[in-house]
Design a protein around this motif. Structure first.
Motif, mmCIF file in Angstrom:
data_model
loop_
_atom_site.group_PDB
_atom_site.id
_atom_site.type_symbol
_atom_site.label_atom_id
_atom_site.label_comp_id
_atom_site.label_asym_id
_atom_site.label_seq_id
_atom_site.Cartn_x
_atom_site.Cartn_y
_atom_site.Cartn_z
ATOM 1 N N ASP B 57 50.027 -73.891 79.300
ATOM 2 C CA ASP B 57 50.572 -73.455 80.588
ATOM 3 C C ASP B 57 50.849 -74.645 81.499
ATOM 4 O O ASP B 57 51.885 -74.701 82.163
ATOM 5 N N ALA B 58 49.928 -75.603 81.524
ATOM 6 C CA ALA B 58 50.106 -76.775 82.402
ATOM 7 C C ALA B 58 51.332 -77.583 81.977
ATOM 8 O O ALA B 58 52.111 -78.029 82.823
ATOM 9 N N TYR B 60 53.993 -76.448 80.431
ATOM 10 C CA TYR B 60 55.171 -75.684 80.851
ATOM 11 C C TYR B 60 55.450 -75.903 82.337
ATOM 12 O O TYR B 60 56.610 -76.077 82.746
ATOM 13 N N ASN B 61 54.395 -75.878 83.152
ATOM 14 C CA ASN B 61 54.581 -76.114 84.590
ATOM 15 C C ASN B 61 55.186 -77.493 84.839
ATOM 16 O O ASN B 61 56.061 -77.662 85.687
ATOM 17 N N ASP B 62 54.696 -78.490 84.077
ATOM 18 C CA ASP B 62 55.241 -79.851 84.215
ATOM 19 C C ASP B 62 56.736 -79.867 83.901
ATOM 20 O O ASP B 62 57.522 -80.500 84.601
ATOM 21 N N ASP B 64 58.821 -77.429 84.189
ATOM 22 C CA ASP B 64 59.555 -76.800 85.296
ATOM 23 C C ASP B 64 59.786 -77.800 86.428
ATOM 24 O O ASP B 64 60.869 -77.865 87.002
ATOM 25 N N VAL B 65 58.727 -78.563 86.757
ATOM 26 C CA VAL B 65 58.852 -79.548 87.842
ATOM 27 C C VAL B 65 59.877 -80.615 87.456
ATOM 28 O O VAL B 65 60.727 -81.002 88.272
ATOM 29 N N PHE B 68 63.316 -79.414 87.765
ATOM 30 C CA PHE B 68 63.660 -79.379 89.188
ATOM 31 C C PHE B 68 64.092 -80.773 89.658
ATOM 32 O O PHE B 68 65.120 -80.943 90.318
ATOM 33 N N ASP B 69 63.291 -81.787 89.271
ATOM 34 C CA ASP B 69 63.619 -83.167 89.667
ATOM 35 C C ASP B 69 64.941 -83.614 89.041
ATOM 36 O O ASP B 69 65.703 -84.379 89.643
#
Lengths: 387, 349
Positions: B57-58, B60-62, B64-65, B68-69
């Motif tokens: 999960d972590a 995947y979150n990375d 996503d960020v 975004f960047d």
């Protein structure tokens, strides 16, 4: 006596309940049951939206403005904790509400049973939402494996409120450790579930129990237990300091006004409201180790029925005017872009006291929940209570 | 059954049966069954393997960020730095995807496992609270009995009808007010800065922490449930023939003998009902201990059940705890019935 009373009640009830009433009820039920599916469907989405929000979030002025602008009716129910909305949604299998406001870190709790539906980003006016908050929300769990479920709504902090006629601290010098010193018997307030977290951050900062600024709590269950055991050991001799535990804003306020506490961990709004409404001596400020920062979001439950209206409401809430209306109502900080110029003066002043130089950059954001987090934390909450 | 049919005819009889069936299944058996079923299974997340899920999960979150960047970078004016930046982000994302793919092969899917585990994991501290709650409820019941028996006897046998009516009215009026309001009233009285400590302060006594010591819970509970003890006892004592008491007195029995040999035996069903009701209400009370301790004293078992459901989000263990409390209460009811030698029929009267 009771039997006599109930006999009387039964008689009254029997008199009221006659055959006509029964027939009426049966007829009404029959009509509803045989009504074509399509008609019922359109009834369900004929201009209303069922909102389940924190108690202070959606005030009448927001409902009024929304109904005036769109003609859509808001049916509002309120809750007081993340656990409450999780439990209610889980019990109903994700049905019953169109919009809820969970904290961003609690998203994993909705994964079991798929209680939320993925957000259609194309239907949201993304330019209305602050992009740095949008970015943080991704890090904190707004998306699950690439799919977005949560839209940032507002944020706030949990720091320290104190009585400045009793304690004096230099700006930016206040520490979580200042609550755990001798001579404060019965004077400290807080809620167990965040006291254990700030203790971990504090003990890490003074090098007593290393926890990578609390992040180890989220690494594994064993690490979490190691860190929290260290916190308990530290807290034991200072348990006598605690004058009141609180679990919601009302209890937090009365910890200071009724239970005789002079310093304690509170939400920003509790301290700011005490300062503005009760007595100027109450000061809320972010401790030097960093205030605990939370972000609340908007999410659509999987069983939502009024999708159109819900997106309408989401976009409406994030307009600059309504974002500012929300911030002025509650004292929280909105994620809507451009609302700053609509904020009240009192709100701006309180913000300045609460966040000294550098406090915003130093905030400690609640990380995304892990499967063991809730239950292990609750275990330690009980241990703190029983110390 | 046939009597029912004879009295009401086929249509009404089937309606009566249907409604009682809905009542019994929907209100009694159904909820209990669901709770008991919940209490016999738990979700197995694979022990330490759960860490893998958290890591995935972590990552995947990375990603996503990073994505975004990347969008931010793409908005920059075209330049070699911009391309380098985008390439770097892409490389990191690709790396993370490889890690995720590897982790996902080892991820354990949570599964439902039936076992008695929820009943056996109650630790020492929770067991202590369970026993304490049962004992405290027994104490509340005893205190309520000691307070109520003289009151009920006075109203039923000693007071003139007018005075009895006034006492009854005085007992009932507070009950027209919501239980929570009454408990909050006691909170205001017993608070650290409250009325009781203010009055004590006038005679020079230091403020007492009524709430933190747990005293407040007892006071509020006895007050909140007193009526449930008074009325059953009053009902049975009232049916006692006064001439029996007079006869005993004429034959020279002292007051305590009259109560022990005549009034108490006669009032037994009422006392049993009063005790059962008071005990069940106090053992099952959530609001009173929650409000009256402000979370600082040891919790009652009901609060632990609530916390299992709503704080730990562990409904399975919560169900097991709730079922345990239910069993304890049922045992108490049967004990009371044995002790007072009353049957279900006496109580129903």
């Amino acid at each position: 006596m009771i039997t006599k009373l109930s006999n009387r009640m039964t008689q009254i009830a029997v008199k009221k309940f006659n055959r006509r009433a029964l027939l009426k009820a049966v007829a009404a039920g029959g009509v509803a049951a045989t009504m074509p599916f399509i008609i019922r469907q359109s009834l369900a989405s004929s201009g209303e939206v069922n909102v389940f929000a924190w108690g202070d979030y959606i005030k009448p002025n927001i409902i009024e403005a929304f109904e005036k602008k769109t003609g859509i009716k808001i049916n509002l129910s309120t809750y007081g904790s993340n656990e409450e909305v999780q439990s209610k949604l889980r019990a109903a299998g994700g049905k019953g509400f169109d919009l809820i406001f969970p904290s961003v870190d609690t998203r994993p709790e909705y994964d079991d049973g798929d209680l939320l539906q993925a957000v259609d980003e194309s239907r949201i006016k993304l330019d209305q939402i602050d992009s740095s908050i949008w970015r943080s929300s991704l890090k904190l769990g707004a998306s699950r494996r690439g799919k977005r479920y949560l839209i940032p709504f507002d944020w706030g902090t949990e720091g320290i409120t104190y009585d400045s006629s009793v304690h004096s601290f230099k700006p930016g010098e206040l520490s979580y450790g200042d609550m755990w010193v001798d001579g404060l018997d019965g004077k400290v307030a807080g809620r167990q579930k965040s006291i254990v977290i700030t203790l971990a951050i504090y003990l890490d900062s003074i090098g007593k129990v290393s926890s990578n600024r609390g992040m180890d709590l989220y690494k594994s269950e064993a690490d979490m237990r190691r860190v929290l055991d260290g916190c308990l050991k530290f807290l034991k001799p200072y348990k006598k300091n605690i004058g009141a535990f609180w679990n919601n804003a009302t209890e937090a306020t009365s910890a200071f006004t009724d239970a005789g506490c002079t310093i304690g961990q509170t939400w920003d709004t509790t301290g700011i409201k005490l300062h503005i409404d009760v007595d100027k001596k109450w000061i809320y400020t972010a401790p030097k180790e960093g205030a605990l920062a939370w972000m609340d979001t908007m999410a659509i439950p999987s069983g939502a029925t009024n999708i159109e209206q819900t997106y309408e409401l989401i976009n409406f809430l994030m307009t600059p005017e309504i974002g500012a209306m929300f911030a002025n109502n509650t004292g929280y900080n909105t994620a809507a872009v451009g609302s700053a110029r609509h904020l009240s003066e009192a709100n701006k002043a309180a913000f300045k006291i609460a966040y000294p130089e550098g406090a915003i950059a130093n905030m400690w954001w609640w990380p995304m929940n892990t499967p063991w987090f809730s239950s292990v934390r609750q275990e330690y909450v009980e241990k703190v209570t029983a110390l | 059954m046939s009597r029912l049919l004879r009295s009401f005819g086929p249509h009404l009889t089937s309606l009566i049966l249907l409604l009682s069936g809905v009542w019994v299944i929907g209100m009694i058996i159904g909820p209990q069954l669901i709770m008991v079923e919940q209490s016999f299974w738990y979700t197995d997340r694979g022990g330490d393997a759960v860490v893998i899920t958290v890591q995935i999960d972590a990552h995947y979150n990375d990603i996503d960020v990073l994505a975004f960047d990347k969008m931010d970078a793409e908005d920059l004016a075209p330049s070699p730095e911009r391309d380098a930046k985008i390439a770097e982000i892409d490389a990191t994302i690709a790396e993370k995807r490889v890690i995720i793919a590897e982790l996902e092969t080892r991820e354990v899917i949570p599964k439902k496992v039936y076992s008695l585990r929820n009943y056996t994991i109650m630790g020492g501290s929770h067991l202590a609270i369970f026993i304490k709650t049962i004992l405290a409820s027994v104490a509340v019941t005893l205190i309520a009995f000691v307070v109520c028996y003289p009151m009920a006897y006075t109203v039923a046998k000693l007071a003139t009808p007018n005075r009895a009516a006034i006492i009854m009215l005085g007992l009932i009026i507070p009950y027209a007010i919501n239980e929570l309001l009454r408990v909050f009233a006691w909170l205001m009285i017993l608070n650290y800065n409250g009325v009781a400590n203010f009055l004590l302060g006038l005679i020079g006594v230091e403020p007492i922490a009524f709430l933190e010591s747990g005293t407040g819970v007892f006071i509020a509970m006895v007050y909140a449930y007193i009526l449930f003890m008074v009325f059953p006892i009053y009902n049975t004592v009232e049916t006692l023939d006064t001439s029996q008491i007079e006869a005993a007195r004429d034959l020279g029995a002292p007051t305590w003998q009259i109560h022990r040999r005549i009034v108490l035996p006669h009032a037994k069903p009422g006392i049993a009902v009063g005790c059962i009701m008071t005990f069940m209400l106090s053992a099952g009370s959530y609001a009173v201990p929650y409000i009256m301790t402000r979370g600082t004293a040891e919790p009652w078992f009901t609060q632990l059940i609530y916390n299992k459901f709503f704080e730990s989000l562990n409904w399975n263990t919560g169900s097991a705890y709730a079922f345990t409390l239910l069993v304890a209460c049922v045992i108490f009811v049967f004990l009371m019935m044995r002790m007072f030698k009353v049957g279900i029929k006496d109580i129903a009267k």
